[in-house]
Scaffold this motif. Structure first.
Motif, PDB file in Angstrom:
ATOM      1  N   GLU A 159       0.842  -1.186   0.000  1.00 49.28           N
ATOM      2  CA  GLU A 159       0.000   0.000   0.000  1.00 49.28           C
ATOM      3  C   GLU A 159       0.882   1.242   0.000  1.00 49.28           C
ATOM      4  O   GLU A 159       1.979   1.244   0.563  1.00 49.28           O
ATOM      5  CB  GLU A 159      -0.913   0.014   1.231  1.00 49.28           C
ATOM      6  N   LEU A 160       0.365   2.305  -0.620  1.00 51.41           N
ATOM      7  CA  LEU A 160       1.147   3.532  -0.754  1.00 51.41           C
ATOM      8  C   LEU A 160       0.212   4.732  -0.724  1.00 51.41           C
ATOM      9  O   LEU A 160      -0.852   4.713  -1.330  1.00 51.41           O
ATOM     10  CB  LEU A 160       1.915   3.497  -2.089  1.00 51.41           C
ATOM     11  N   VAL A 161       0.602   5.765   0.003  1.00 56.15           N
ATOM     12  CA  VAL A 161      -0.147   7.019   0.011  1.00 56.15           C
ATOM     13  C   VAL A 161       0.475   7.925  -1.038  1.00 56.15           C
ATOM     14  O   VAL A 161       1.648   8.295  -0.935  1.00 56.15           O
ATOM     15  CB  VAL A 161      -0.095   7.690   1.402  1.00 56.15           C
ATOM     16  N   THR A 162      -0.286   8.268  -2.057  1.00 52.06           N
ATOM     17  CA  THR A 162       0.272   9.020  -3.174  1.00 52.06           C
ATOM     18  C   THR A 162      -0.833   9.828  -3.844  1.00 52.06           C
ATOM     19  O   THR A 162      -1.930   9.966  -3.296  1.00 52.06           O
ATOM     20  CB  THR A 162       0.939   8.058  -4.181  1.00 52.06           C
ATOM     21  N   THR A 163      -0.556  10.370  -5.009  1.00 51.60           N
ATOM     22  CA  THR A 163      -1.559  11.102  -5.779  1.00 51.60           C
ATOM     23  C   THR A 163      -1.727  10.424  -7.132  1.00 51.60           C
ATOM     24  O   THR A 163      -0.863   9.642  -7.561  1.00 51.60           O
ATOM     25  CB  THR A 163      -1.130  12.563  -6.016  1.00 51.60           C
ATOM     26  N   GLN A 164      -2.793  10.744  -7.829  1.00 49.72           N
ATOM     27  CA  GLN A 164      -3.024  10.145  -9.134  1.00 49.72           C
ATOM     28  C   GLN A 164      -1.938  10.560 -10.125  1.00 49.72           C
ATOM     29  O   GLN A 164      -1.498   9.764 -10.950  1.00 49.72           O
ATOM     30  CB  GLN A 164      -4.404  10.565  -9.666  1.00 49.72           C
TER      31      GLN A 164
END
Length: 208
Positions: A128-133
């Motif tokens: 899992e990763l917290v990122t932006t499109q």
């Protein structure tokens, strides 16, 4: 077929491969800069690869040349880092691999080693990763780690740094550019005819 003759040949030659490698590195660098200036990106990455790899070969060949000239019993099978250290020590100059220009030696070596010891890269992972499109869209899973070297800026830096090291070490060694060049000569002296028969018209001695 001509008549067989017996001759005496004296020859001397010094073939220094670092010159050919340096010419190739310069050729690739020029192609990279020309394509960059013309905004022509077709195969520019291949030219960058050729330049960086050839720079690594050039640097090692130059260290072998200096080692041959300066250090008795020079070992060509040492690591490039040991070669540079020994040449620099002999010439009484520091070789700081933690800063430019010497740190660049290890960067081009890393690039060279990736291809010299090429092996498959296989990645299987779930995370899992917290990122932006936007960041996801820019992420290219097929871009290899060594791709970071393939920039015009790195090619120019690598070329400039290794030339700086070479020029400085040559100056400290008291060697002229001519002494680093491939050169040689040969002379051929007629002795007699191989069949033992005499002939008044003996071939002249030639120098080549």
């Amino acid at each position: 077929m001509g008549r067989k003759i017996r001759v005496k040949i004296d020859e001397n030659r010094q073939i220094f491969i670092h010159n050919d490698l340096a010419n190739a590195a310069f050729h690739f660098k020029e192609r990279v800069e020309q394509k960059h200036k013309a905004d022509d990106l077709y195969t520019i990455g291949l030219d960058m690869m050729g330049c960086i790899m050839t720079l690594s070969f050039t640097n090692e060949a130059r260290m072998n040349f200096l080692g041959y000239k300066l250090i008795e019993g020079w070992n060509e099978w040492q690591t490039i880092k040991d070669k540079v250290k020994k040449v620099a020590r002999k010439l009484g100059t520091p070789a700081n691999f933690g800063a430019r220009p010497y740190s660049t030696i290890m960067e081009v070596k890393e690039f060279r080693d990736i291809f010299a010891h090429g092996k498959p890269i296989v990645v299987n992972s779930t995370h899992e990763l917290v990122t932006t499109q936007d960041e996801i869209d820019r992420y290219n899973i097929l871009q290899p780690e060594w791709q970071r070297f393939l920039t015009v800026e790195f090619v120019q830096k690598a070329y400039a740094d290794l030339e700086e090291i070479w020029d400085a070490l040559l100056k400290l060694a008291g060697l002229s550019v001519f002494e680093t060049m491939t050169h040689g000569g040969r002379s051929i002296q007629f002795i007699d005819y191989a069949d033992g028969e005499e002939d008044d018209a003996s071939p002249p001695t030639k120098a080549i």
